[in-house]
Design a protein around this motif. Structure first.
Motif, PDB file in Angstrom:
ATOM      1  N   SER A 153       0.835  -1.208   0.000  1.00  0.00           N
ATOM      2  CA  SER A 153       0.000   0.000   0.000  1.00  0.00           C
ATOM      3  C   SER A 153       0.861   1.246   0.000  1.00  0.00           C
ATOM      4  O   SER A 153       0.593   2.222  -0.702  1.00  0.00           O
ATOM      5  N   SER A 154       1.910   1.202   0.823  1.00  0.00           N
ATOM      6  CA  SER A 154       2.805   2.332   0.958  1.00  0.00           C
ATOM      7  C   SER A 154       3.466   2.658  -0.390  1.00  0.00           C
ATOM      8  O   SER A 154       3.494   3.815  -0.824  1.00  0.00           O
ATOM      9  N   LEU A 202       0.968   4.144  -2.812  1.00  0.00           N
ATOM     10  CA  LEU A 202       0.660   5.538  -2.477  1.00  0.00           C
ATOM     11  C   LEU A 202       1.805   6.473  -2.849  1.00  0.00           C
ATOM     12  O   LEU A 202       1.576   7.616  -3.264  1.00  0.00           O
ATOM     13  N   ALA A 245       3.182   8.293   3.123  1.00  0.00           N
ATOM     14  CA  ALA A 245       2.538   7.016   3.434  1.00  0.00           C
ATOM     15  C   ALA A 245       3.491   6.153   4.251  1.00  0.00           C
ATOM     16  O   ALA A 245       4.653   5.991   3.879  1.00  0.00           O
ATOM     17  N   PRO A 293      -2.452  11.695   5.448  1.00  0.00           N
ATOM     18  CA  PRO A 293      -1.614  12.274   4.399  1.00  0.00           C
ATOM     19  C   PRO A 293      -1.596  13.803   4.469  1.00  0.00           C
ATOM     20  O   PRO A 293      -2.651  14.433   4.533  1.00  0.00           O
ATOM     21  N   PHE A 300      -4.836   6.269   5.762  1.00  0.00           N
ATOM     22  CA  PHE A 300      -3.969   5.236   5.182  1.00  0.00           C
ATOM     23  C   PHE A 300      -4.521   3.831   5.420  1.00  0.00           C
ATOM     24  O   PHE A 300      -4.415   2.955   4.563  1.00  0.00           O
ATOM     25  N   TYR A 350      -7.338   3.084   2.975  1.00  0.00           N
ATOM     26  CA  TYR A 350      -6.784   2.771   1.657  1.00  0.00           C
ATOM     27  C   TYR A 350      -6.262   1.335   1.632  1.00  0.00           C
ATOM     28  O   TYR A 350      -6.565   0.557   0.723  1.00  0.00           O
ATOM     29  N   GLU A 351      -5.499   0.991   2.659  1.00  0.00           N
ATOM     30  CA  GLU A 351      -4.902  -0.348   2.758  1.00  0.00           C
ATOM     31  C   GLU A 351      -5.986  -1.432   2.789  1.00  0.00           C
ATOM     32  O   GLU A 351      -5.844  -2.490   2.182  1.00  0.00           O
TER      33      GLU A 351
END
Lengths: 185, 137
Positions: free
Chosen positions: A93-94, A97, A105, A111, B26, B29-30
């Motif tokens: 995910s990081s 992003l 991220a 954010p 975050f 999103y994950e």
């Protein structure tokens, strides 16, 4: 006691949310956050424009009290219980992003490009917060509940409508992240 | 006294939402990327314990702390409103990275831009109320 200052794992947090559901149920109340948005509309005088807002908001004062507590809880947790509030999300995910332009991220709680103080003067970030918030408010009331009212308390009571709503939450969320994010960011 | 009860439950819930990181953009999103079990673990474990406790309360006819009967109101029947409203909610949840509970948490945690999303959520609720009779339910 140091674990309190660390991020809380799911197997601690989930049961504690179940405890919140238990306490409110035992106080004779229904767990649901988004109905407060309707109450706030009524307090602001929306009853003059739509029947939907014509109800005795004082009957929901208990829930506004819960909301006041939630705000205080957010303050205590961030300023008193989180020496480092960076969220260690999954590397995949990081990395994803980072390519979308979210440089922090994995290093921050939120954010910076959406929640930093510069957003008040940045039109595109403002629009994202406004559209996102609007959809949350409109969708929650249309669906008759949000994450707490459907995914937690509705599903706990084995309500089929809540299952349909949660499926909708995921259709919308997956479409946003997988289809619209690459266009928006 | 009851007011204090609601206040403390709210404070507790707010702390849990922040410390669990369920209020983090975050993490949402994950979750929608299926890259971690974290959010599913939170919602799933809360749900399993929620189902058990509600079944126990119903089965044994447990009374509230104040000695009253506990009433579970069934959701209205229907399909369109739940799937359409749910999809709109999901789009917003992923974009703003916060559902209503976490919006209040983040306001308290000092992330003031969330107030824009919160204001828009109140406006969205208002627009639903205005358009309600014209929407499929």
């Amino acid at each position: 006691m140091d674990f309190i200052f660390e991020p809380w794992p799911w197997y601690v947090s989930g049961p504690l949310i179940a405890l919140v559901l238990f306490l409110l149920t035992m106080m004779g109340k229904n767990f649901g956050m988004s109905s407060n948005l309707r109450t706030l509309c009524t307090i602001c005088g929306a009853g003059k424009h739509a029947d939907f807002f014509r109800f005795d908001w004082k009957a929901n004062r208990w829930n506004l009290t819960v909301v006041l507590g939630v705000i205080i809880g957010g303050f205590i947790a961030n300023y008193g219980l989180s020496p480092d509030n960076a969220v260690a999300i999954a590397n995949e995910s990081s990395a994803e992003l980072h390519t979308l332009g979210f440089a922090d991220a994995g290093k921050a709680y939120l954010p910076e490009n959406l929640f930093g103080s510069q957003v008040f003067t940045d039109i595109s970030s403002l629009l994202i917060l406004i559209v996102g918030g609007f959809l949350v408010g409109f969708g929650a009331r249309y669906a008759g509940g949000c994450t707490s009212g459907h995914a937690i308390s509705g599903l706990s009571n084995l309500q089929l409508p809540s299952l349909i709503a949660v499926i909708g939450f995921f259709i919308g969320g997956l479409f946003m992240v997988h289809v619209l994010f690459p266009i928006l960011f | 006294m009851r007011v204090l009860g609601y206040l403390f439950v709210g404070i507790f819930f707010g702390i849990v939402l922040f410390k669990s990181e369920a209020a983090s953009w975050f993490r949402i999103y994950e979750m929608f990327q299926f890259d971690a079990f974290h959010m599913y673990g939170i919602i799933g474990s809360a749900l399993v314990l929620g189902i058990v406790q509600i079944q126990l309360i119903k089965r044994f006819n447990i009374k509230s702390f104040y000695g009253e009967k506990i009433v579970f109101i069934p959701k209205d029947r229907g399909y369109a409103r739940y799937i359409l409203g749910g999809i709109l909610f999901g789009l917003g949840w992923a974009l703003a990275g916060a559902c209503p509970g976490p919006m209040f948490v983040l306001a308290g945690a000092g992330y003031f831009p969330i107030l824009i999303a919160l204001g828009a959520a109140i406006l969205g609720t208002y627009c639903y109320g205005i358009l309600r009779s014209r929407l499929p339910h």
